[in-house]
Design a protein around this motif. Structure first.
Motif, mmCIF file in Angstrom:
data_model
loop_
_atom_site.group_PDB
_atom_site.id
_atom_site.type_symbol
_atom_site.label_atom_id
_atom_site.label_comp_id
_atom_site.label_asym_id
_atom_site.label_seq_id
_atom_site.Cartn_x
_atom_site.Cartn_y
_atom_site.Cartn_z
ATOM 1 N N MET A 1 -2.782 5.262 2.916
ATOM 2 C CA MET A 1 -2.490 4.303 3.966
ATOM 3 C C MET A 1 -1.413 4.885 4.875
ATOM 4 N N SER A 2 -1.668 4.856 6.176
ATOM 5 C CA SER A 2 -0.748 5.436 7.146
ATOM 6 C C SER A 2 0.118 4.357 7.771
ATOM 7 N N VAL A 3 1.408 4.609 7.839
ATOM 8 C CA VAL A 3 2.359 3.717 8.506
ATOM 9 C C VAL A 3 2.931 4.464 9.701
ATOM 10 N N ASN A 4 2.787 3.870 10.880
ATOM 11 C CA ASN A 4 3.226 4.516 12.112
ATOM 12 C C ASN A 4 4.729 4.366 12.318
ATOM 13 N N THR A 5 5.299 5.309 13.032
ATOM 14 C CA THR A 5 6.700 5.204 13.440
ATOM 15 C C THR A 5 6.877 3.975 14.328
ATOM 16 N N GLY A 6 7.881 3.177 14.041
ATOM 17 C CA GLY A 6 8.156 1.993 14.851
ATOM 18 C C GLY A 6 7.419 0.741 14.404
ATOM 19 N N GLU A 7 6.516 0.853 13.424
ATOM 20 C CA GLU A 7 5.794 -0.329 12.963
ATOM 21 C C GLU A 7 6.737 -1.240 12.184
ATOM 22 N N THR A 8 6.510 -2.541 12.275
ATOM 23 C CA THR A 8 7.391 -3.513 11.619
ATOM 24 C C THR A 8 6.669 -4.229 10.486
ATOM 25 N N TYR A 9 7.441 -4.804 9.586
ATOM 26 C CA TYR A 9 6.852 -5.594 8.505
ATOM 27 C C TYR A 9 6.076 -6.781 9.061
ATOM 28 N N THR A 10 6.615 -7.418 10.074
ATOM 29 C CA THR A 10 5.942 -8.591 10.649
ATOM 30 C C THR A 10 4.547 -8.224 11.135
ATOM 31 N N ARG A 11 4.449 -7.123 11.872
ATOM 32 C CA ARG A 11 3.146 -6.703 12.388
ATOM 33 C C ARG A 11 2.218 -6.268 11.246
ATOM 34 N N PHE A 12 2.788 -5.571 10.261
ATOM 35 C CA PHE A 12 1.995 -5.115 9.130
ATOM 36 C C PHE A 12 1.407 -6.308 8.370
ATOM 37 N N ILE A 13 2.226 -7.318 8.110
ATOM 38 C CA ILE A 13 1.779 -8.504 7.376
ATOM 39 C C ILE A 13 0.766 -9.296 8.195
ATOM 40 N N ASP A 14 1.031 -9.426 9.494
ATOM 41 C CA ASP A 14 0.095 -10.151 10.362
ATOM 42 C C ASP A 14 -1.272 -9.473 10.381
ATOM 43 N N ASN A 15 -1.287 -8.146 10.358
ATOM 44 C CA ASN A 15 -2.566 -7.428 10.339
ATOM 45 C C ASN A 15 -3.309 -7.656 9.033
ATOM 46 N N LEU A 16 -2.579 -7.714 7.914
ATOM 47 C CA LEU A 16 -3.208 -8.013 6.633
ATOM 48 C C LEU A 16 -3.888 -9.383 6.674
ATOM 49 N N ALA A 17 -3.185 -10.351 7.252
ATOM 50 C CA ALA A 17 -3.739 -11.703 7.344
ATOM 51 C C ALA A 17 -4.933 -11.746 8.288
ATOM 52 N N LYS A 18 -4.829 -11.037 9.404
ATOM 53 C CA LYS A 18 -5.908 -11.029 10.386
ATOM 54 C C LYS A 18 -7.192 -10.432 9.802
ATOM 55 N N ILE B 1 8.798 -14.148 3.993
ATOM 56 C CA ILE B 1 9.998 -14.681 3.345
ATOM 57 C C ILE B 1 10.463 -13.745 2.227
ATOM 58 N N TYR B 2 9.502 -13.255 1.436
ATOM 59 C CA TYR B 2 9.840 -12.336 0.343
ATOM 60 C C TYR B 2 10.498 -11.072 0.907
ATOM 61 N N GLN B 3 9.923 -10.542 1.983
ATOM 62 C CA GLN B 3 10.473 -9.321 2.574
ATOM 63 C C GLN B 3 11.911 -9.544 3.051
ATOM 64 N N LYS B 4 12.160 -10.681 3.698
ATOM 65 C CA LYS B 4 13.493 -10.966 4.213
ATOM 66 C C LYS B 4 14.507 -11.145 3.086
ATOM 67 N N LEU B 5 14.065 -11.765 1.976
ATOM 68 C CA LEU B 5 14.984 -12.085 0.890
ATOM 69 C C LEU B 5 15.233 -10.927 -0.063
ATOM 70 N N PHE B 6 14.192 -10.097 -0.288
ATOM 71 C CA PHE B 6 14.295 -9.139 -1.392
ATOM 72 C C PHE B 6 14.177 -7.670 -0.980
ATOM 73 N N ILE B 7 13.609 -7.373 0.185
ATOM 74 C CA ILE B 7 13.439 -5.960 0.542
ATOM 75 C C ILE B 7 14.566 -5.484 1.451
ATOM 76 N N HIS B 8 14.963 -6.300 2.424
ATOM 77 C CA HIS B 8 16.112 -5.987 3.286
ATOM 78 C C HIS B 8 16.022 -4.599 3.914
ATOM 79 N N ASP B 9 14.868 -4.188 4.316
ATOM 80 C CA ASP B 9 14.740 -2.838 4.865
ATOM 81 C C ASP B 9 13.619 -2.822 5.896
ATOM 82 N N THR B 10 13.429 -1.681 6.506
ATOM 83 C CA THR B 10 12.375 -1.527 7.506
ATOM 84 C C THR B 10 11.261 -0.656 6.944
#
Length: 354
Positions: A54-71, A83-92
């Motif tokens: 799985m490729s992750v692009n430079t500048g991609e965000t968790y929000t966009r990544f999660i939204d794409n999974l849902a889409k 919510i889990y990402q904000k509470l427990f991962i604290h990273d980009t």
């Protein structure tokens, strides 16, 4: 005398009912949360085989990544993941190529891609029309690239790379590349250079006759201008035809992207009449012929267009205001197209639908 016996008062039924309702509600809420987590956090990450990269692009965000999974219907309740990402991962997200194995949960994947050490390979994305300076900045900021030349001044970088040119602009092919973690910037740049030279050599060998270029480097310069002039692939050969005919007829190119490139950091997002009148080595309003170097990294398609211009008589073009350009063979027709463009701009400014 008989003593009175105090009786304990019976529990208040209403108090008992409220307490029971609260406990029941909490159990129901917990059950709902567990169910939502099972369809999001604990759900197995969907892959087609036992393992998948799985490729992750430079500048991609968790929000966009999660939204794409849902889409793509790969998870339900993306809000739980956020919510889990904000509470427990604290990273980009960290750019790279990651291996997802069958049985890994979505939660495990979210945690894996927050650490570049988990990446198997590094994805290098070079976008068409970006400049060499932008490419260097991308490599400088990439934590998975071993920096050996990108922090050098351009003259020293050119010497270290050993390339037979006086400038580095335009010499590197836009595309998506994959390298091992820790690959050197020198190896990456030399690979991109070789790809660009292969593109240029192939197109030059198959070029149309009677082109106004002295050599392949001038064709590369033209390709870079085409890349900046239009974002529509179908227009590349038309724009090429306009500029080729202007060169053949001794007209100036008069193209804004070259002026902007020559202004460097002085360009603040808008060209003025004074900018167009101020001579630089790249101002094609004040100089004849091509600028001295490319002005961006042209794609293979732009190189082919520079060497295969269209066969019309057009020597003018102007934006339509709706996307794309209007091409004209005469000044009168061009002036009419300009007026149509200005009308569209006025209607847009007034809030009307053109």
């Amino acid at each position: 005398m008989a003593q009175s016996v105090k009786r304990k008062s019976a529990p208040n039924k209403s108090t008992f009912s409220v307490g029971k309702w609260i406990i029941t509600s909490l159990f129901v809420l917990a059950a709902i949360l567990l169910w939502m987590a099972s369809l999001s956090l604990w759900k197995g990450y969907p892959i087609q085989a036992d393992r998948q990269f799985m490729s992750v692009n430079t500048g991609e965000t968790y929000t966009r990544f999660i939204d794409n999974l849902a889409k793509e219907n790969k998870v339900k309740f993306p809000i739980v993941l956020k919510i889990y990402q904000k509470l427990f991962i604290h990273d980009t997200l960290k750019a790279g190529v990651y291996e997802v194995r069958r049985g890994m949960s979505v939660r495990q994947v979210l945690e894996m891609i927050s650490n570049a050490d988990n990446a198997h390979m590094n994805r290098i994305l070079v976008i068409e029309g970006t400049t060499f300076k932008q490419l260097v900045e991308r490599l400088q900021q990439d934590p998975l690239v071993n920096k050996t030349v990108v922090n050098l001044p351009e003259a020293e970088m050119l010497k270290a790379l050993g390339l037979p040119y006086a400038h580095l602009e335009g010499l590197f092919a836009p595309n998506t590349y994959f390298y091992n973690k820790g690959e050197s910037d020198k190896k990456i740049l030399l690979d991109l250079y070789q790809h660009q030279m292969n593109n240029l050599d192939t197109a030059w060998a198959q070029r149309a006759p009677n082109l106004p270029y002295k050599n392949k480097y001038e064709a590369l310069t033209m390709a870079s201008i085409l890349e900046k002039e239009t974002s529509l692939k179908d227009e590349l050969s038309q724009v090429s035809g306009v500029f080729v005919r202007r060169l053949q007829q001794g007209m100036r190119l008069q193209t804004d992207p070259t002026v902007i490139y020559g202004m460097g950091s002085h360009y603040q997002g808008k060209l003025t009449k004074d900018d167009l009148r101020t001579p630089t080595a790249y101002n094609t309003y004040t100089m004849s012929g091509l600028p001295p170097t490319p002005i961006a990294l042209p794609s293979k398609r732009a190189i082919e267009a520079a060497l295969h211009p269209d066969q019309s008589n057009n020597i003018y073009f102007v934006a339509t205001g709706r996307g794309g350009h209007t091409f004209s063979a005469t000044l009168d027709a061009h002036n009419q197209a300009v007026q149509q463009y200005l009308t569209v701009l006025r209607e847009k400014k007034a809030g009307a639908t053109p």
